[in-house]
Design an enzyme around this catalytic site. Structure first.
Site, PDB file in Angstrom:
ATOM      1  N   ARG A   1      -1.358 131.323  76.998  1.00  0.00           N
ATOM      2  CA  ARG A   1      -1.263 130.921  78.400  1.00  0.00           C
ATOM      3  C   ARG A   1       0.102 131.084  79.050  1.00  0.00           C
ATOM      4  O   ARG A   1       0.202 130.985  80.269  1.00  0.00           O
ATOM      5  CB  ARG A   1      -1.726 129.466  78.538  1.00  0.00           C
ATOM      6  CG  ARG A   1      -3.233 129.332  78.376  1.00  0.00           C
ATOM      7  CD  ARG A   1      -3.636 127.878  78.239  1.00  0.00           C
ATOM      8  NE  ARG A   1      -2.978 127.327  77.063  1.00  0.00           N
ATOM      9  CZ  ARG A   1      -3.244 126.127  76.565  1.00  0.00           C
ATOM     10  NH1 ARG A   1      -4.134 125.351  77.151  1.00  0.00           N
ATOM     11  NH2 ARG A   1      -2.619 125.697  75.491  1.00  0.00           N
TER      12      ARG A   1
ATOM     13  N   ARG B   1       1.509 132.367  68.231  1.00  0.00           N
ATOM     14  CA  ARG B   1       0.962 132.201  69.580  1.00  0.00           C
ATOM     15  C   ARG B   1       1.595 133.175  70.573  1.00  0.00           C
ATOM     16  O   ARG B   1       1.828 132.825  71.732  1.00  0.00           O
ATOM     17  CB  ARG B   1       1.159 130.773  70.086  1.00  0.00           C
ATOM     18  CG  ARG B   1       0.323 129.737  69.385  1.00  0.00           C
ATOM     19  CD  ARG B   1      -1.099 129.739  69.932  1.00  0.00           C
ATOM     20  NE  ARG B   1      -1.886 128.664  69.372  1.00  0.00           N
ATOM     21  CZ  ARG B   1      -2.099 127.494  69.974  1.00  0.00           C
ATOM     22  NH1 ARG B   1      -1.586 127.254  71.155  1.00  0.00           N
ATOM     23  NH2 ARG B   1      -2.825 126.596  69.394  1.00  0.00           N
TER      24      ARG B   1
ATOM     25  N   TYR C   1      -9.111 118.189  61.573  1.00  0.00           N
ATOM     26  CA  TYR C   1      -9.843 118.287  62.848  1.00  0.00           C
ATOM     27  C   TYR C   1     -11.318 117.888  62.665  1.00  0.00           C
ATOM     28  O   TYR C   1     -11.914 117.249  63.531  1.00  0.00           O
ATOM     29  CB  TYR C   1      -9.752 119.698  63.434  1.00  0.00           C
ATOM     30  CG  TYR C   1      -8.369 120.012  63.981  1.00  0.00           C
ATOM     31  CD1 TYR C   1      -8.009 119.609  65.268  1.00  0.00           C
ATOM     32  CD2 TYR C   1      -7.419 120.660  63.214  1.00  0.00           C
ATOM     33  CE1 TYR C   1      -6.746 119.861  65.773  1.00  0.00           C
ATOM     34  CE2 TYR C   1      -6.148 120.929  63.706  1.00  0.00           C
ATOM     35  CZ  TYR C   1      -5.821 120.524  64.990  1.00  0.00           C
ATOM     36  OH  TYR C   1      -4.563 120.763  65.476  1.00  0.00           O
TER      37      TYR C   1
ATOM     38  N   ARG D   1      -8.490 135.100  80.643  1.00  0.00           N
ATOM     39  CA  ARG D   1      -9.074 133.847  80.133  1.00  0.00           C
ATOM     40  C   ARG D   1     -10.099 133.300  81.125  1.00  0.00           C
ATOM     41  O   ARG D   1     -11.109 132.694  80.735  1.00  0.00           O
ATOM     42  CB  ARG D   1      -7.936 132.851  79.879  1.00  0.00           C
ATOM     43  CG  ARG D   1      -8.346 131.453  79.515  1.00  0.00           C
ATOM     44  CD  ARG D   1      -8.998 131.375  78.163  1.00  0.00           C
ATOM     45  NE  ARG D   1      -9.389 129.995  77.920  1.00  0.00           N
ATOM     46  CZ  ARG D   1     -10.471 129.422  78.432  1.00  0.00           C
ATOM     47  NH1 ARG D   1     -11.297 130.127  79.188  1.00  0.00           N
ATOM     48  NH2 ARG D   1     -10.750 128.159  78.167  1.00  0.00           N
TER      49      ARG D   1
ATOM     50  N   ASP E   1      -9.080 131.393  66.780  1.00  0.00           N
ATOM     51  CA  ASP E   1      -8.542 130.047  66.579  1.00  0.00           C
ATOM     52  C   ASP E   1      -8.962 129.562  65.197  1.00  0.00           C
ATOM     53  O   ASP E   1      -9.988 130.006  64.671  1.00  0.00           O
ATOM     54  CB  ASP E   1      -9.061 129.088  67.657  1.00  0.00           C
ATOM     55  CG  ASP E   1      -8.249 127.800  67.659  1.00  0.00           C
ATOM     56  OD1 ASP E   1      -7.167 127.794  68.270  1.00  0.00           O
ATOM     57  OD2 ASP E   1      -8.673 126.826  67.009  1.00  0.00           O
TER      58      ASP E   1
END
Ligand code: CP3
Length: 343
Positions: free
Chosen positions: A28, A24, A150, A37, A74
């Site tokens: 952010r 990562r 998920y 973004r 992702d």
């Protein structure tokens, strides 16, 4: 063979300096990421815009000159490419239309699979020309078990009651889903390599919730199949496995999947890993991501300890899990200096 530092280390060579990148590393915690973004309506649209994902991949390299660039995307673009509804709610994490059983699995479709993943391939093709010559380009995918959690839970989970429920009581359904994901993940990764990825990382973020027998079935076996498929076609591309939380089962994972390298979470004891795992695979890891957020003396001490113990064999410095959003960018700069000063 490539003379890039990262690739030599992943092939088991003891290198100086120690190569590093951070899970990562784009995202952010960087103000310049938050700025671009805001140009996309939502996170999936962002991932489908090579103009933005190429820039997001390059941002951390400009600041810290890591030894690797990792494709900005992702793991959940794969369920989306199989036709499942996926969305990312601001501040809430991913939401999927949960699969209930075999009828829902049968409705998944591979028809638009590569078409929907084309932005990832295009991002890689552009990055080949955009990254510095000494930087290695990493492609990735979620491992079948982690992606399946998920798809079954409909999002993030704490106890994995549904996904593990399938393992115990709907075994045939889980087998079907894992087989499909294994096949399509291998295809996805082969296409990433064709587009320019020089290294592959397989993220099994939730491998650690599986007991031994289930771990062999749902984490090791699919990973081995994916490694075999990639090896047969692209024998030179190093594969990093990341069975986060696997504890003592890291040993079986390394020996039975055939990965070139294994990424260690922060709970794995260093001297045990050096002795038990490093003869079989290069190691990557494992600074606590919260210690990077905290910074200071403690971060410096632990970084040096990791390099001292793991740096005797093939080793890539990294975190034990992805950078946290609240991490001050100055701490990442300090970490990069400490790793380089360690020689
Ligand atoms: O820099 C890099 O490492 C490349 C980009 C990358 C992202 N996700 C970007 C992202 C990578 C390699 C991932 C992998 C990923 N995604 C994993 C495996 C690694 C891990 O962390 O265990 C998992 C489990 C996911 C699923 C996922 N994606 C979740 C649970 C979330 C929400 C939580 C969060 O941090 O927001 C995401 C969203 C996501 N993926 C963001 C980014 C930058 C944040 C979304 C945004 O920017 O709006």
């Amino acid at each position: 063979m490539s003379d890039k530092l990262l690739i030599r280390a992943l092939k088991g060579e003891r290198t100086r300096p120690t190569p590093f990148w951070l899970m990562r590393q784009a995202g952010r915690y960087l103000p310049e990421y938050r700025e671009i973004r805001a140009k996309a309506r939502n996170f999936l649209d962002f991932c489908a815009s090579p103009g933005l994902t190429v820039e997001a991949t390059l941002q951390p390299l400009r600041r810290y000159n890591m030894d690797a660039a990792i494709l900005f995307s992702d793991i959940l673009v794969v369920p989306h490419a199989l036709g499942q509804e996926v969305s990312f709610q601001e501040g809430e994490g991913p939401k999927l239309k949960a699969l209930c059983g075999k009828d829902d699995i049968a409705r998944l479709s591979i028809e638009q699979f590569h078409e929907r993943l084309e932005p990832s391939y295009e991002t890689l093709r552009q990055l080949v020309f955009a990254i510095p010559e000494s930087t290695a380009l990493i492609g990735f995918a979620g491992a079948p078990w982690t992606v399946a959690t998920y798809m079954i839970e409909g999002g993030s989970s704490k106890e994995f009651v549904k996904a593990k429920g399938w393992a115990y009581r709907q075994t045939a359904d889980l087998e079907r889903l894992i087989d499909l994901l294994t096949e399509m993940t291998a295809e996805y990764l082969l296409m990433q390599i064709a587009a320019g990825a020089e290294v592959i990382q397989l993220f099994d973020s939730w491998a650690g919730v599986l007991p031994e027998e289930e771990f062999r079935k749902w984490s090791i076996r699919p990973a081995r199949k994916i490694v075999e498929r990639l090896r047969a076609r692209c024998p030179k591309v190093p594969i990093i496995g990341f069975p986060k939380g696997a504890g003592a089962l890291y040993e079986a994972y390394v020996k039975e999947t055939g990965v070139d390298a294994v990424s260690l979470d922060s709970t794995v004891p260093l001297s045990w890993a050096a002795k038990t795992l490093q003869p079989h695979a290069a190691l990557q890891g494992n600074l606590d991501n919260v210690l990077l957020l905290a910074g200071g003396e403690a971060m410096e001490r632990e970084t040096k300890r990791i390099i001292n113990i793991l740096g005797e064999g093939g080793f890539v410095f990294n975190l034990g899990h992805g950078i946290l959003q609240q991490t001050p960018p100055e701490h990442v700069a300090r970490l990069a200096d400490i790793i380089r000063e360690a020689g």
